[in-house]
Scaffold this active site. Structure first.
Site, PDB file in Angstrom:
ATOM      1  N   GLY A 162       5.656  12.158  -3.372  1.00 34.93           N
ATOM      2  CA  GLY A 162       4.217  12.274  -3.573  1.00 34.93           C
ATOM      3  C   GLY A 162       3.623  13.283  -2.614  1.00 34.93           C
TER       4      GLY A 162
ATOM      5  N   GLY B 113      -3.920  -4.353  -4.480  1.00 33.56           N
ATOM      6  CA  GLY B 113      -4.671  -3.418  -5.312  1.00 33.56           C
ATOM      7  C   GLY B 113      -4.176  -2.000  -5.181  1.00 33.56           C
ATOM      8  N   HIS B 114      -4.399  -1.239  -6.222  1.00 33.30           N
ATOM      9  CA  HIS B 114      -4.112   0.187  -6.173  1.00 33.30           C
ATOM     10  C   HIS B 114      -5.016   0.910  -7.158  1.00 33.30           C
ATOM     11  CE1 HIS B 114      -1.195  -1.471  -9.158  1.00 33.30           C
ATOM     12  NE2 HIS B 114      -1.660  -0.468  -9.873  1.00 33.30           N
TER      13      HIS B 114
ATOM     14  N   GLY C 250       0.111  14.333  -2.941  1.00 35.65           N
ATOM     15  CA  GLY C 250      -1.338  14.320  -3.083  1.00 35.65           C
ATOM     16  C   GLY C 250      -1.760  13.111  -3.890  1.00 35.65           C
TER      17      GLY C 250
ATOM     18  N   ASP D  35       0.819  -1.221   0.000  1.00 31.71           N
ATOM     19  CA  ASP D  35       0.000   0.000   0.000  1.00 31.71           C
ATOM     20  C   ASP D  35       0.849   1.266   0.000  1.00 31.71           C
ATOM     21  OD1 ASP D  35      -2.399  -1.618   0.332  1.00 31.71           O
ATOM     22  OD2 ASP D  35      -1.783  -1.839   2.427  1.00 31.71           O
TER      23      ASP D  35
END
Length: 433
Positions: A419, A39-40, A421, A12
């Site tokens: 990163g 998942g992403h 946002g 994640d």
């Protein structure tokens, strides 16, 4: 050229966003391990695309995508995910998506036994804790793979006259061994076999010999990006065993999951969340069961894409990151979700473990030790400023840059991306030498 994106913590971390940022520069995106247990989400043009099994290079119309031999495939989920992406406007995906003929198949009874095994393990453990499986059948499929009783994609799509009869026989034998192991459980074998017989023709155009596919691409000097699934701390060998997944999620799994030699690898990008999260059970030294942890969970919207489960939250653990770096050989880092820390006056970072007053040299393999360690923290000043609108690394607050510099110096690897946002535009790039 083969570059790799890998998770450095417990998953994640935001690997898909970096892949999405880079994918326009690549000819091929490949998956090498796992299944639809991770998942992403990628946001393109205001549209959210959820990826679980399929490579996220599909968002680039000029990119080919490969699911490697190290991945395990639940065929109904494969088509379900593909159809959902197509329904959101993803065009020409079928002509750009390929599956290794050597990938193993996940059946519905694998998913059923996954849940039965979880119940069995939690009943036997002293504390009643679960491994934390997603129930997608990934572990049981890798188990049948290791026991040499599994079925692979080529068994399903083979055009040899005796192929279907052999597939059916092996399927029934595999189901029988599962029912002997766990006791009789309800499962409609005839329905599943009929479904897979229908899938044979539909799946066949996707299937390739992935070794030939990859080595032809390398010889043609194609630019290849490997998209890691899960993360090193969930690796079957190097993670917090047994609270791990069932595949090799580090750089070793990339080589075996795609059939390529180490000399083909150029850059290895480690993705690191600016704090730490994990889903499910298992020791988590820097976990914060307090206001700080709740704040990280709320601001970071820490819920799993695949399971919807709330993620446990804590401070950044540099012992974990250094360990992950040693094994994976990261050449640069992507620090994600730095903006989640915007309103913290002070930010703690775990820098070492000790047990009974004795400092440990590295991340311990023994969970009895890991569950008892004391964490040494360094407290760094926050920046108390909204960084989500900043478009250049140089314009970050000084305290934010100091936080990133502290990470770089500790692990000895440069930070190349930050990163700030959720959007694909919210990624700052820093030149590295």
């Amino acid at each position: 050229m083969v570059n790799v994106v890998l998770g450095s913590q417990w998953g994640d971390e935001g690997k898909g966003k970096l892949v999405d940022l880079l994918v326009s520069k690549y000819d091929i995106v490949a998956r090498s391990a796992g299944g639809n247990n991770a998942g992403h989400t990628i946001v393109v043009g205001g549209i959210k695309y959820d990826f679980h099994m399929l490579p996220s290079g599909l968002v680039n119309p000029n990119c080919q995508n490969l699911i490697g031999n190290g991945v395990v495939i639940h065929v109904p989920s494969f088509f379900g995910e593909l159809e959902q992406l197509e329904a959101k406007g993803l065009r020409d995906a079928r002509g750009r998506l390929f599956i290794s003929s050597r990938a193993h198949l996940v059946f519905d009874f694998h998913q059923r036994t996954d849940k039965l095994r979880e119940l069995e393990l939690s009943g036997k453990s002293k504390d009643g804790k679960n491994i934390g499986t997603t129930g997608k059948g990934i572990g049981p499929t890798y188990s049948t793979k290791a026991s040499r009783s599994g079925l692979r994609v080529h068994h399903l799509v083979s055009e040899q006259p005796e192929a279907w009869a052999e597939f059916e026989t092996k399927y029934r034998r595999l189901l029988e061994t599962r029912q002997q192991r766990y006791g009789p459980f309800e499962h409609d074998a005839e329905e599943e076999l009929a479904r897979y017989r229908r899938y044979r023709e539909e799946l066949r155009p996707f299937v390739v010999d992935s070794v030939v596919f990859m080595h032809n691409a390398i010889q043609q000097k194609k630019k290849i990006l490997v998209e890691g699934a899960n993360a090193l701390m969930l690796d079957i060998d190097f993670g917090t065993y047994p609270y791990v997944t069932s595949s090799s999620t580090g750089i070793g799994g990339v080589l075996t999951g795609l059939g390529i030699p180490p000399r083909c690898i150029d850059e290895i990008y480690g993705v690191v969340k600016a704090y730490t999260t994990r889903v499910g059970e298992g020791p988590f030294p820097t976990e914060q069961l307090n206001e700080a942890g709740d704040k990280l969970q709320t601001i970071g919207a820490e819920y799993g894409v695949t399971t919807g489960r709330k993620r446990r939250c804590g401070w950044l653990d540099l012992v974990v990151l250094k360990y992950s770096t040693l094994i994976n050989g990261f050449t640069s880092l992507n620090i994600t979700k730095l903006d989640v820390l915007d309103t913290f006056k002070e930010i703690k970072v775990g820098i070492s473990y000790s047990l009974n007053g004795k400092k440990l040299d590295l991340f311990p393999e023994d969970l009895l030790v890991l569950s008892k360690v004391d964490v040494e923290y360094v407290t760094l000043p926050g920046w108390d400023e909204d960084i989500t609108k900043i478009s250049r690394y140089e314009d970050l607050p000084e305290n934010a840059k100091s936080y990133l510099k502290f990470i770089e110096d500790f692990v000895g690897v440069p930070v190349e991306w930050v990163g700030t946002g959720p959007g694909r535009e919210s990624m700052l790039h820093k030149e590295v030498s």
